[in-house]
Write an enzyme that holds these catalytic residues in place. Structure first.
Site, mmCIF file in Angstrom:
data_model
loop_
_atom_site.group_PDB
_atom_site.id
_atom_site.type_symbol
_atom_site.label_atom_id
_atom_site.label_comp_id
_atom_site.label_asym_id
_atom_site.label_seq_id
_atom_site.Cartn_x
_atom_site.Cartn_y
_atom_site.Cartn_z
ATOM 1 N N GLU A 177 0.845 -1.209 0.000
ATOM 2 C CA GLU A 177 0.000 0.000 0.000
ATOM 3 C C GLU A 177 0.876 1.254 0.000
ATOM 4 O O GLU A 177 0.730 2.127 0.874
ATOM 5 C CB GLU A 177 -0.985 -0.020 1.179
ATOM 6 C CG GLU A 177 -1.993 -1.148 1.060
ATOM 7 C CD GLU A 177 -3.181 -1.065 2.009
ATOM 8 O OE1 GLU A 177 -3.235 -0.160 2.859
ATOM 9 O OE2 GLU A 177 -4.084 -1.922 1.879
ATOM 10 N N GLU A 303 -4.682 -8.913 -0.211
ATOM 11 C CA GLU A 303 -5.441 -8.730 1.036
ATOM 12 C C GLU A 303 -6.894 -8.602 0.622
ATOM 13 O O GLU A 303 -7.220 -7.772 -0.251
ATOM 14 C CB GLU A 303 -5.015 -7.461 1.790
ATOM 15 C CG GLU A 303 -3.627 -7.546 2.383
ATOM 16 C CD GLU A 303 -3.247 -6.312 3.200
ATOM 17 O OE1 GLU A 303 -4.144 -5.675 3.788
ATOM 18 O OE2 GLU A 303 -2.045 -5.997 3.223
HETATM 19 O O1 AHR Z 1 -4.955 -6.056 7.082
HETATM 20 C C1 AHR Z 1 -4.926 -4.872 7.806
HETATM 21 C C2 AHR Z 1 -4.350 -3.708 7.025
HETATM 22 O O2 AHR Z 1 -5.169 -3.427 5.935
HETATM 23 C C3 AHR Z 1 -3.002 -3.938 6.399
HETATM 24 O O3 AHR Z 1 -1.953 -3.705 7.285
HETATM 25 C C4 AHR Z 1 -2.970 -2.942 5.286
HETATM 26 O O4 AHR Z 1 -2.180 -3.357 4.207
HETATM 27 C C5 AHR Z 1 -4.432 -2.802 4.905
HETATM 28 O O5 AHR Z 1 -4.826 -1.488 4.802
#
Ligand code: AHR
Length: 501
Positions: A177, A303
């Protein structure tokens, strides 16, 4: 009389469903690592949680991403190797940690612990290197420590730390990110950083330490950003190799929904948000295709999952495990199958205790959540060829969105042996539906068709805990076979897996 019809087109193969699409993600966040993968953050009491190792090994998880998340771009890997009592204790910039909910990192669980955990579970590691606050040298050193077989200080340090052979880590993420917690970069800025890191981490044939690494860049759910990133990365003349194998994005859904106070309308909105995964995969694939490259670049969703209002930093992003969340995972796994021509991996967030985890722990207990059951039900798809499916289904207008919720969804695949597997979801929380599954040109009259169903008679918001976890196991489902049509009755909020030998 059926009110929904799924047609499977065996002649229209899409592509192989990469097993890595059933991958997972673990971060140093709350009780995911400490109390999840590892017993505690106290060095003297170290050790893997054997119960968690066993549950993950049984699921045959193909790949595990670590150490973050936002944590990755604040992590310096050398803090976490060598004798545990000598490792520095650091503040964890982003997250509460371990049993005491403190934002500190003991570094008791580091590279060797993670990679040995992967060996124990039988899964491929995917390491996310620090771009935001690290540098290319640090990332290149990490690769050398893990993978180099020569007589260098770093390779020898790995040996001294107990691993004679190189680990052979294949997947390397460069940043997390980076449009946000990973440095708040513009796409052009990240592209330039990415190129520097990729050069030193190395995956090019002309480098002496070529490891056939697969390099992964972190994209964004803002697709304009992805286009600009790809254009900038593609600008420089890289010679024969383009230093990117996969582009990722993250898709969380349900952020405004409290799972304990939800209504049927909210469930519909939540599921519509989950189904937006389809749009994101199409858009990120189009950003990739817009730039000519010398590599076949895959899409990773590294994710994803449900994130409800219950999960806040103060409680280590913990939220109850429910049927509705598991149902959303089933819908998303169907979408991944439809996009098997571009999807190379996905990593649901997060493996243990955090967000839409598959396994939960409390003291000495560990149990599986309904989402684990879904991954288990979908496991026969792994490594199969996805088949095109078309679905004719009733749907409902969903308040506060521009979308309908299609009740019935499905995906299908075929193994080398010719055995087909079809998964069907009923996303309707209110009513059951009778679904005809037509396998074009395949008379199943004499086939030994087998079907299983999840979550019959379970309320969407029913929470799982140690005492009721077994109630969510798959049950046999009746199938009526009439030529090439298989009919099943799906109760509200259920998911079925049908195998046709
Ligand atoms: O999974 C929790 C958080 O969500 C992670 O650290 C980040 O990459 C995302 O915004």
């Amino acid at each position: 009389m059926a009110n929904a019809r799924v047609t499977v087109h065996p002649e229209a193969r899409i592509d192989r469903i990469e097993p890595e699409v059933h991958g997972h993600f673990s971060e140093h966040l709350g009780r995911c690592v400490y109390d999840g993968l590892w017993t505690d953050d106290v060095a003297e009491q170290n050790g893997f949680r054997e119960d968690v190792v066993e549950l993950l090994a049984n699921l045959e998880i193909p790949v595990l991403r670590w150490p973050g998340g936002c944590f990755a771009d604040d992590y310096h890997w050398e803090d976490g190797v060598g004798p545990q009592e000598e490792r520095p204790r650091r503040r964890n910039l982003f997250w509460a940690q371990g049993r005491e909910d403190i934002p500190e990192e003991s570094n008791a669980f580091g590279t060797d612990e993670f990679l040995k955990f992967c060996e124990r579970v039988g899964t491929e590691p995917y390491l996310a290197a620090n771009v935001g606050s690290g540098n290319p040298q640090e990332a290149a050193d990490w690769v050398e420590y893990c993978n180099y077989d020569g007589d260098t200080e770093l390779a020898n340090r790995r040996r001294e730390n107990g691993h004679e052979e190189p680990y052979g880590v294949k997947y390397w993420g460069l940043g997390n990110e980076n449009w946000g917690c990973g440095g708040r970069m513009s796409p052009e800025q990240y592209a330039r950083e990415y190129r520097r890191f990729a050069t030193y981490v190395g995956s090019m044939d002309n480098l002496m330490l070529d490891q056939n690494l697969e390099l992964i860049a972190c994209g964004f759910a803002n697709h304009e950003w992805n286009h600009r990133f790809m254009e900038e990365v593609g600008k420089t003349d890289w010679g024969v190799e383009f230093p990117l194998d996969h582009l990722t994005l993250h898709h969380y859904y349900g952020r405004s929904m409290s799972i304990s106070e939800a209504s049927e309308e909210k469930y519909d909105q939540f599921l519509v948000e989950a189904l937006e995964m389809d749009y994101h995969i199409e858009r990120i694939a189009s950003a990739i295709n817009a730039v000519a490259t010398t590599r076949d670049i895959g899409v990773i969703i590294d994710e994803w999952g449900a994130w409800h209002t219950e999960a806040v930093a103060e409680n280590g992003l913990e939220q109850p495990g429910t049927v509705i969340d598991a149902l959303s995972a089933a819908a998303v796994l169907n979408i991944f199958n439809h996009h098997s021509d571009v999807m190379t991996m996905s990593n649901i967030a997060q493996t243990v205790n955090v967000l839409q985890c598959l396994v939960e722990t409390e003291g000495d207990d560990a149990w599986v959540r309904p989402t684990y059951r879904v991954f288990d039900l979908y496991a026969p798809h792994k490594g199969n060829d996805a088949l095109t499916t078309s679905v004719d289904t009733p749907s409902r207008d969903v308040e506060c969105t521009d979308d309908d919720l299609p009740f019935v969804g499905a995906s299908a695949s075929v193994a080398d042996t010719g055995e087909m597997y079809v998964t069907v979801t009923n996303l309707d929380c209110r009513d059951g539906h009778t679904v005809d599954v037509a396998i074009e040109g395949c008379d199943a009259t004499d086939a030994d068709v087998d079907a299983q169903v999840l979550f019959e008679e379970q309320a969407p918001d029913l929470e799982v805990d140690a005492s009721n976890a077994d109630d969510f196991a798959a049950e046999d489902l009746d199938v009526d076979v009439d030529g090439d049509v298989l009919s099943v009755d799906l109760e509200p909020s259920t998911v079925a897996g049908i195998s046709i030998p």
